[in-house]
Design a protein around this motif. Structure first.
Motif, short mmCIF file in Angstrom:
data_model
loop_
_atom_site.label_atom_id
_atom_site.label_comp_id
_atom_site.label_asym_id
_atom_site.label_seq_id
_atom_site.Cartn_x
_atom_site.Cartn_y
_atom_site.Cartn_z
N TYR A 150 0.84 -1.18 0.00
CA TYR A 150 0.00 0.00 0.00
C TYR A 150 0.88 1.24 0.00
O TYR A 150 2.01 1.22 0.47
N GLN A 166 0.46 5.34 1.39
CA GLN A 166 -0.39 6.19 2.22
C GLN A 166 0.01 7.63 2.02
O GLN A 166 1.17 8.01 2.23
N GLY A 196 -4.96 12.54 3.01
CA GLY A 196 -6.23 12.71 2.31
C GLY A 196 -6.64 11.54 1.45
O GLY A 196 -7.75 11.55 0.90
N HIS A 197 -5.76 10.55 1.33
CA HIS A 197 -6.07 9.41 0.45
C HIS A 197 -6.14 8.09 1.20
O HIS A 197 -6.49 7.07 0.63
N GLY A 198 -5.80 8.08 2.46
CA GLY A 198 -5.84 6.83 3.20
C GLY A 198 -4.84 5.83 2.67
O GLY A 198 -3.76 6.19 2.17
N LEU A 199 -5.20 4.57 2.72
CA LEU A 199 -4.34 3.48 2.25
C LEU A 199 -4.82 3.03 0.88
O LEU A 199 -5.97 2.64 0.72
N LEU A 220 -4.12 0.44 -2.34
CA LEU A 220 -3.46 -0.80 -2.70
C LEU A 220 -2.73 -0.64 -4.03
O LEU A 220 -3.30 -0.20 -5.03
#
Lengths: 112, 113
Positions: free
Chosen positions: A35, A37, A40-43, A45
């Motif tokens: 992932y 990170q 503002g985009h989180g995780l 894949l």
């Protein structure tokens, strides 16, 4: 934490250079994930693997490739690093028998 | 493709106040998981919910899975400074055994002492 290590932990590189990040696990887990990170985009894949030599693309795979020649190692390669690939990269494995994920400590990559 | 929306993005609370974060999926989920990430750390698995309407508690944390298995919530009672971090939900849609989780963008919790 499920015996997951990532190397390097920090890296600064220049645009256009290839970069390989390594994820190593010691508990023979079948599934492994990469992932990124970003604020503002989180995780998100990038790629995942469901066995030796078995990999598939995730949501943000462009510009990345992976390889898994051994159960314990999952490599992420940035073929020609760009500044947009500056991020924190996490590797994860899927636990058993449930499908919870255990994350490595992360690699902070800066592309200048 | 499948999307998992999480709100709010940020929450600032006074210590002792309650906190709730909500997670909504565009598709019916096989299960939902919750993770916590402390500042500077990596995500850590908290819990998995599988059954429709399921409620699970971990001390001051209460997790719920909606009846339609498309939404979930995490509620923290009487927050403490140790609760600071980002909370992520992650949904699983069983297509094949290889189908990966989809993470929400997370809710960052700040607790003011």
């Amino acid at each position: 934490d499920a015996g997951i290590t990532q190397s390097p932990r920090h890296k600064v590189t220049e645009t256009g250079t290839p970069v390989t990040l390594r994820c190593h696990q010691t508990e023979n887990h079948r599934y492994m994930y990469w992932y990124r990170q970003d604020p503002g985009h989180g995780l998100r894949l990038i790629h995942y693997s469901y066995g030796v030599k078995d990999t598939d693309k995730g949501e943000v795979s462009d510009g990345y490739s992976v390889s898994r020649s051994k159960t314990e190692d999952f490599l992420l390669t940035l073929e020609s690093a760009t500044s947009s690939q500056t991020s924190v990269y996490f590797c994860a494995i899927r636990g058993q028998p449930g499908n919870e994920q255990f994350f490595g400590p992360g690699t902070r990559l800066t592309v200048l | 493709g499948q999307q998992v929306m999480q709100i709010p993005q940020y929450q600032h609370v006074q210590e002792g106040e309650d906190f709730t974060t909500y997670c909504n999926s565009s598709t019916t989920l096989s299960n939902i998981q919750w993770y916590k990430q402390r500042p500077g750390g990596h995500p850590v698995f908290l819990i998995q919910l599988v059954k429709s309407g399921e409620v699970k508690k971990q001390k001051r944390l209460t997790f719920q899975f909606g009846e339609a298995k498309k939404n979930s919530s995490l509620h923290i009672t009487a927050t403490q400074t140790t609760d600071v971090g980002t909370y992520f939900c992650a949904g699983a849609v069983f297509v094949t055994g290889n189908t990966p989780l989809v993470f929400g963008k997370g809710t960052r919790l700040s607790v003011i002492a």
